[in-house]
Motif scaffolding. Structure first.
Motif, PDB file in Angstrom:
ATOM      1  N   ASN A 125     -10.940  -3.349  -0.899  1.00  0.00           N
ATOM      2  CA  ASN A 125      -9.491  -3.318  -1.046  1.00  0.00           C
ATOM      3  C   ASN A 125      -8.781  -4.371  -0.188  1.00  0.00           C
ATOM      4  N   LYS A 128      -5.576  -6.390  -1.399  1.00  0.00           N
ATOM      5  CA  LYS A 128      -5.210  -5.894  -2.719  1.00  0.00           C
ATOM      6  C   LYS A 128      -4.064  -4.904  -2.594  1.00  0.00           C
ATOM      7  N   GLU A 129      -3.182  -4.933  -3.574  1.00  0.00           N
ATOM      8  CA  GLU A 129      -2.063  -4.018  -3.556  1.00  0.00           C
ATOM      9  C   GLU A 129      -2.551  -2.594  -3.745  1.00  0.00           C
ATOM     10  N   LEU A 132      -0.825  -0.974  -8.622  1.00  0.00           N
ATOM     11  CA  LEU A 132      -0.756  -2.068  -9.578  1.00  0.00           C
ATOM     12  C   LEU A 132      -0.027  -1.569 -10.821  1.00  0.00           C
ATOM     13  N   SER A 161     -12.861   1.201 -11.430  1.00  0.00           N
ATOM     14  CA  SER A 161     -13.412  -0.131 -11.175  1.00  0.00           C
ATOM     15  C   SER A 161     -13.241  -1.036 -12.385  1.00  0.00           C
ATOM     16  N   TYR A 164      -9.544  -1.907 -12.910  1.00  0.00           N
ATOM     17  CA  TYR A 164      -9.099  -2.897 -11.928  1.00  0.00           C
ATOM     18  C   TYR A 164      -9.470  -4.317 -12.370  1.00  0.00           C
ATOM     19  N   LEU A 165     -10.697  -4.478 -12.844  1.00  0.00           N
ATOM     20  CA  LEU A 165     -11.130  -5.803 -13.292  1.00  0.00           C
ATOM     21  C   LEU A 165     -10.329  -6.263 -14.509  1.00  0.00           C
ATOM     22  N   ILE A 167      -7.226  -5.402 -15.205  1.00  0.00           N
ATOM     23  CA  ILE A 167      -5.877  -5.745 -14.739  1.00  0.00           C
ATOM     24  C   ILE A 167      -5.874  -7.094 -14.030  1.00  0.00           C
ATOM     25  N   GLU A 168      -6.874  -7.325 -13.202  1.00  0.00           N
ATOM     26  CA  GLU A 168      -6.960  -8.586 -12.463  1.00  0.00           C
ATOM     27  C   GLU A 168      -7.148  -9.788 -13.401  1.00  0.00           C
ATOM     28  N   ASN A 169      -7.674  -9.514 -14.585  1.00  0.00           N
ATOM     29  CA  ASN A 169      -7.906 -10.590 -15.550  1.00  0.00           C
ATOM     30  C   ASN A 169      -7.067 -10.403 -16.808  1.00  0.00           C
ATOM     31  N   ARG A 170      -5.921  -9.726 -16.673  1.00  0.00           N
ATOM     32  CA  ARG A 170      -5.111  -9.426 -17.861  1.00  0.00           C
ATOM     33  C   ARG A 170      -4.744 -10.699 -18.620  1.00  0.00           C
ATOM     34  N   LEU A 174     -12.331 -10.925 -20.211  1.00  0.00           N
ATOM     35  CA  LEU A 174     -13.186 -10.444 -19.125  1.00  0.00           C
ATOM     36  C   LEU A 174     -14.621 -10.444 -19.643  1.00  0.00           C
TER      37      LEU A 174
END
Length: 226
Positions: A125, A128-129, A132, A161, A164-165, A167-170, A174
């Motif tokens: 973490n 990281k916010e 999200l 998990s 999260y991935l 969202i991080e790569n929206r 992915l």
């Protein structure tokens, strides 16, 4: 003993159970071996473990039934199924009954240990916010929950998990293989089927916002659009 990771191992093949138990105990686990599903159910209520490793075919109560009962009490505890079954539907059933991973017999102890650590691990973490945003949802990675208006939805560790991935790569693809290796530890066929099941679960949990889509990009991966 208190610093050891508690694990319930439900396995009726005593020779195999002994090998697994001894191997895990050399790696800082406190293993509570149960020879059938009913014994494992009692042990779970008496000594809250960090993770469960359940054989599917057991006397008195099978692993799928036990997992389904445990999920009514604890939606987040990691569950790994051990089984000789290898049909695709068996894999799907395992995840639908609440499993997080599925290991076919015979397997190496190193593979089991890697998968246990993968499920017990947490995405770092650092920087990281806490919360999200995804469409009209708020996602808390640490607490593993999705919030939508007054609705709060619990996620498993693997669901959180994976989300999260995404969202991080929206709005970007992915890569399927990267996700499988990062979260599942291997990009084989059965883990791929597992990922597909978890994507379906996430779609359902995000269905309160019709603008959110998780698109399957054939032979490449998934793309989250919100």
């Amino acid at each position: 003993m208190s610093d050891k990771i508690k694990i319930i191992l439900a396995e009726d093949e005593l020779a195999l159970a002994q090998i697994i138990k001894e191997s895990l105990e050399t790696r800082n686990f406190q293993v509570m071996h149960c020879k059938d599903g009913e014994e494992a159910s009692v042990e779970f209520l008496k000594n809250k473990p960090a993770i469960l490793v359940l054989d599917v075919m057991m006397p008195k109560k099978d692993g799928f039934t036990l997992a389904k009962e445990i999920r009514k009490i604890d939606k987040k505890i990691p569950i790994i199924f051990l089984t000789a079954k290898s049909q695709t539907q068996d894999v799907v059933d395992g995840f639908n009954f609440g499993g997080n991973d599925y290991l076919k017999k015979p397997f190496s102890m190193e593979e089991l240990i890697v998968r246990i650590h993968a499920l017990l691990g947490r995405i770092s973490n650092d920087n990281k916010e806490e919360n999200l945003s995804i469409g009209s949802y708020t996602f808390n990675l640490t607490k593993q929950i999705l919030s939508h208006s007054e609705t709060v939805i619990s996620l498993t560790h693997r669901e959180a998990s994976l989300l999260y991935l995404l969202i991080e790569n929206r709005n970007e693809i992915l890569d399927r293989s990267i996700v499988l290796k990062k979260i599942w530890g291997d990009d084989d066929f059965f883990n791929g089927r597992s990922m597909d099941v978890f994507i379906t679960k996430l779609r359902k949990k995000l269905s309160l916002d019709t603008n959110i889509q998780i698109i399957n990009i054939r032979n490449q991966g998934y793309k989250l659009i919100d």
